[in-house]
Design an enzyme around this catalytic site. Structure first.
Site: not given
Ligand code: NBG
Length: 852
Positions: A586, A697
């Site tokens: 974001r 990740k």
């Protein structure tokens, strides 16, 4: 617990004897064995037949005219049948064994595309590839047709989805409860460099994964007033006379575990009007008024709100929260009734986790359901409630601490306000007894805030009503107990713990990075998929030159995949030989995408000053959505695209620098991005990012991190070793001190000529065709206020980037570090996190499912 039950009266225990707790296998009467059934068979032949059947019977398409999307739907239906088969056995077994269930209450579940993941978890990827090839279809192309359910904003919603995957894989009975938003997070387009929001019509093409359960519904009251009465026996009771009643209907999505038969449920609620409630309107002929009411009810689950938008209407959000919480708790009570369990045993059967404060009204709602509707005494109801709930806090940002204005709360939930007052009175009495005379403490801890306009503090309600409270990284949990929830920690230190976030290796390694998966399988066997600590066995291979070159080839192939995607979707063709330096998340001032831009402009400026300067060629890749009402975040996007346009079009610099903003960052394209990255930007102001999960990740896919000591970065650095992590910036304590001492960003500007030049370049219109106005709010904000200390960290950030440049010039060294990042990332599996939750907080053991 079995979920496949319509809300009807509890069964007669005489007719439906209690299950024998010593039984370990399921009663399979009425269930069909899989291997003899073409409908759910796991061979390529059975799957191919199933796809053809669905094309014919479910979709009504002739093979000749069928599109890739039709094939996607047919394959999804065929896979769903296989999930459904497991789901039936799972439900039956949970029911037979009277298991305790994790009920994960979350306003967001960011699932991402499901077909690929379900194929991985069922172990039939190659079977599906063969079946589709037989039908003349390319599996990759078919997978790409899926419209992902964007039912979340970012990390918080994606975490909930990773946790569902781990719960099923670890064979824990679990139900995810949430909202079936008709429109998920908006689709982002970039027009003239600005973000434009488009409605996300994810249900438009049909959703093959969900199963509507119109027979499972509950009524939810809103507004009105309460009446207090004493009956003839002297019992005091309260009736809530609502102004409006809406109906919530269940839609179930199967959540299949990896390499197990457990298939859990995500149950999302959709709102509709209660027909009978409009009866009067119908009778008086006011048909259109009745339809208007219907539309009003349905708006409750229309749209997902951005979690960081200062402008969105509060009222509908509170209604949304109450709506899904009430349906979910009523569902749990119903399931208990169905199993013939007394409500007294609620907490022994349901471990309910509050994913942030969004569902925290559940504390008051469970009290209401127990006291007003089940006639449980207050003290007993309170014991049940506290034993039931756990609360996870996901942020320290003050604006995210939900506080509802009292009049609004009273208007929508009059009965709950009374209950909260009662909880508060008893709670404050406890505080008073522990800390006599400490009035300031009472005011700080009260469930009702009185600074400014009176408001209900939802985080306090969540803490008071839960037996366990946790943060999402070691640092965050520490800061939580030292600052935002310090008073509560003083009172009940034993309730607090840390549960560092994790991500699922199935989606973010096995599915997203098939090349790496194959290499890992070949090198380590496939145990790592369920035991990520196994990756540690990769460590010795970091010293193997042959392995390193294989590792590099793999990364290059992943980068080429991303290059193609970016070329198509952003019109820029990157060179896969360059360093891919990436920040996707974001857009927010605390995440400091603008610090990244200041570095890019610094390099641009240096190259303009000295065109012969030697720097490693880098592609800067950005992605992420800004809340529609967050002007500064949108301006940061505009700055990125402006800098990109200038740099990419300038032959003097574009041989060494390229910048691209990937539109519409979502789970689908994230799966292409993570495996293709060399450098992961985790540069938030220390103390502000609760954990981060993108950082994990990237690490698992072999990216090196440049980061501050914030959130889970701290633990990532510990795991990989300081020598394999690029650290810069102020610590959380230093940030706090700087603020306390009156941080002056202008001082940074005055003392750093290069920073001054960079800010001047942006302000001068160099990246905006001479327009000196457009970026003025951003530059002024940095110079005069800089709430997130961008300028304070600038010099150290740029210096750190220079060290990175040097390491990149030594590919063997870089590759070694990359391999070690993957090898030492095992801790960041969501399996580890979920095991901790299950063992330490929820007390929910595994349950094996057999398909016989
Ligand atoms: C976010 C944090 C992240 C964290 C995720 C998941 C909210 C309120 N919080 O740092 O900003 O990784 O939650 O815990 O969205």
């Amino acid at each position: 617990m079995s979920l496949d039950t319509a809300p009807d009266p509890a069964p007669d225990p005489a007719l439906d004897p209690a299950p024998d707790p010593t039984r370990t296998t399921t009663d399979t009467v009425g269930l069909r064995p899989a291997d003899v059934d073409m409908r759910t068979g796991m061979t390529a032949v059975a799957l191919q037949q199933a796809v053809q059947d669905h094309l014919h019977y479910s979709l009504g398409r002739l093979p000749l005219g069928a599109s890739a999307h039709d094939y996607y739907m047919a394959l999804a239906f065929a896979v769903r049948d296989r999930l459904q088969h497991r789901w039936m056995y799972t439900s039956q077994t949970y029911f037979d064994l009277n298991t305790k269930v994790v009920c994960y209450l979350s306003a967001e579940f960011l699932l991402g595309p499901q077909l690929g993941n379900n194929l991985v978890n069922l172990g039939i990827e190659s079977v599906a590839r063969t079946a589709m090839a037989e039908l003349g279809q390319d599996l990759e192309e078919v997978l790409w047709c899926e419209e992902e359910p964007g039912l979340g904003n970012g990390g918080l919603g994606r975490l909930a989805a990773c946790y569902l995957d781990s719960l099923a894989t670890l064979q824990r009975p679990a139900i995810g409860y949430g909202i079936r938003y008709e429109f998920g997070i908006f689709d982002q387009e970039i027009r003239d460099g600005w973000q434009v929001e488009l409605t996300d019509k994810w249900l438009r093409g049909g959703n093959p994964w969900e199963i509507a359960k119109p027979e499972i519904y509950y009524y939810v009251s809103l507004g009105g007033h309460t009446e207090h009465q004493c009956d003839e026996l002297g019992h005091y009771w309260v009736r809530w006379i609502p102004h409006q009643v809406v109906k919530g209907t269940a839609f179930d999505t199967p959540i299949q575990g990896y390499a197990v038969n457990n298939c859990n449920t995500l149950r999302l609620w959709s709102a509709e009007a209660v027909e009978s409630f409009d009866f009067q309107a119908f009778n008086t002929g006011d048909y259109y008024q009745a339809v208007a009411d219907k539309m009003r009810s349905e708006t409750i689950t229309k749209v997902l709100y951005p979690n960081d938008d200062p402008t969105v209407g509060k009222q509908l959000r509170l209604i949304q929260q109450y709506f899904f919480v009430s349906c979910s708790l009523q569902d749990m009570l119903h399931l208990l009734d169905y199993e013939g369990e007394p409500v007294r045993r609620f907490a022994e059967r349901c471990a309910v986790q509050l994913n942030d404060t969004h569902p925290s009204i559940a504390v008051a709602e469970l009290m209401r359901l127990l006291v007003d509707e089940r006639y449980v005494g207050w003290d007993e109801a309170w014991d049940i409630t506290r034993a039931t709930f756990g609360y996870t806090n996901h942020t320290l940002m003050p604006e995210a601490f939900e506080a509802w204005p009292l009049p609004l709360f009273q208007q929508i939930l009059p009965r709950h306000l009374e209950i909260i007052y009662e909880i508060n009175a008893r709670f404050l009495a406890e505080v008073r007894a522990r800390f006599p005379g400490d009035e300031a403490r009472l005011a700080r801890m009260s469930l009702i805030g009185e600074k400014g306009a009176k408001h209900v503090r939802m985080a306090h309600l969540a803490v008071v009503g839960s037996h366990a409270v946790n943060g999402v990284s070691a640092l965050h949990s520490k800061l939580l107990t030292a600052s935002a929830l310090k008073d509560f920690h003083d009172l009940w230190p034993e309730r607090f713990s840390n549960k560092t976030n994790g991500v699922t290796p199935r989606r973010f390694l096995a599915l997203a990075n098939p090349g790496l998966r194959a290499l890992l399988d070949r090198t380590l066997g496939d145990g790592w998929v369920v035991d990520l600590e196994e990756l540690r066995r990769l460590e010795p291979f970091a010293d193997d030159a042959g392995f390193r070159s294989e590792w590099r080839a793999l990364k290059l192939a992943n980068k080429q995949r991303l290059v193609d995607y970016i070329h198509t979707h952003a019109g820029v063709e990157l060179d896969p030989g360059w360093m891919f330096d990436t920040q996707v998340k974001r857009i927010h001032e605390y995440k400091r995408q603008h610090l990244n831009v200041l570095h890019i402009v610094t390099l641009y400026h240096r190259l303009k000053q000295n065109p012969a300067l030697e720097i490693a060629p880098r592609a800067f890749i950005f992605g992420g959505k800004a809340a529609p009402g967050y002007a500064m975040a949108k301006l940061i996007i505009r700055l990125i695209t402006a800098v990109a346009q200038t740099i990419n079009g300038d032959p003097q610099v574009n041989t060494r620098l390229q910048v691209v903003f990937v539109p519409n960052f979502n789970v689908q394209n994230a799966q292409l991005i993570y495996p293709a990255v060399d450098l992961s930007e985790q540069i938030s102001t220390a103390g502000h990012e609760a954990s981060g999960t993108g950082n994990m990740k990237f690490m698992l896919n072999g990216a090196l991190t440049i980061g501050t000591l914030d959130g889970a970065n701290v633990e990532i650095r510990e795991a990989v070793g300081a020598e394999n992590f690029f650290l810069f910036g102020l610590t959380a304590a230093e940030v706090e001190r700087a603020r306390y001492e009156g941080y002056r960003p202008m001082h940074q500007v005055e003392s750093n000529a290069e920073l001054r030049a960079v800010l001047e370049l942006i302000g001068s219109g160099r990246f905006s065709h001479g327009d000196t106005e457009v970026f003025r709010p951003l530059v002024d904000n940095l110079i005069h206020s800089d709430p997130f200390l961008v300028l304070a960290d600038y010099a150290d950030y740029v210096a750190c980037q220079e060290r990175i440049d040097a390491v990149w010039q030594d590919p063997e060294r870089w590759t070694r570090m990359s391999i070690l990042n993957t090898a030492r990332g095992g801790k960041f599996s969501s399996d580890r996190a979920i095991r901790e939750y299950c063992d330490e907080l929820w007390n929910v053991p595994p349950v094996q499912i057999r398909l016989d």
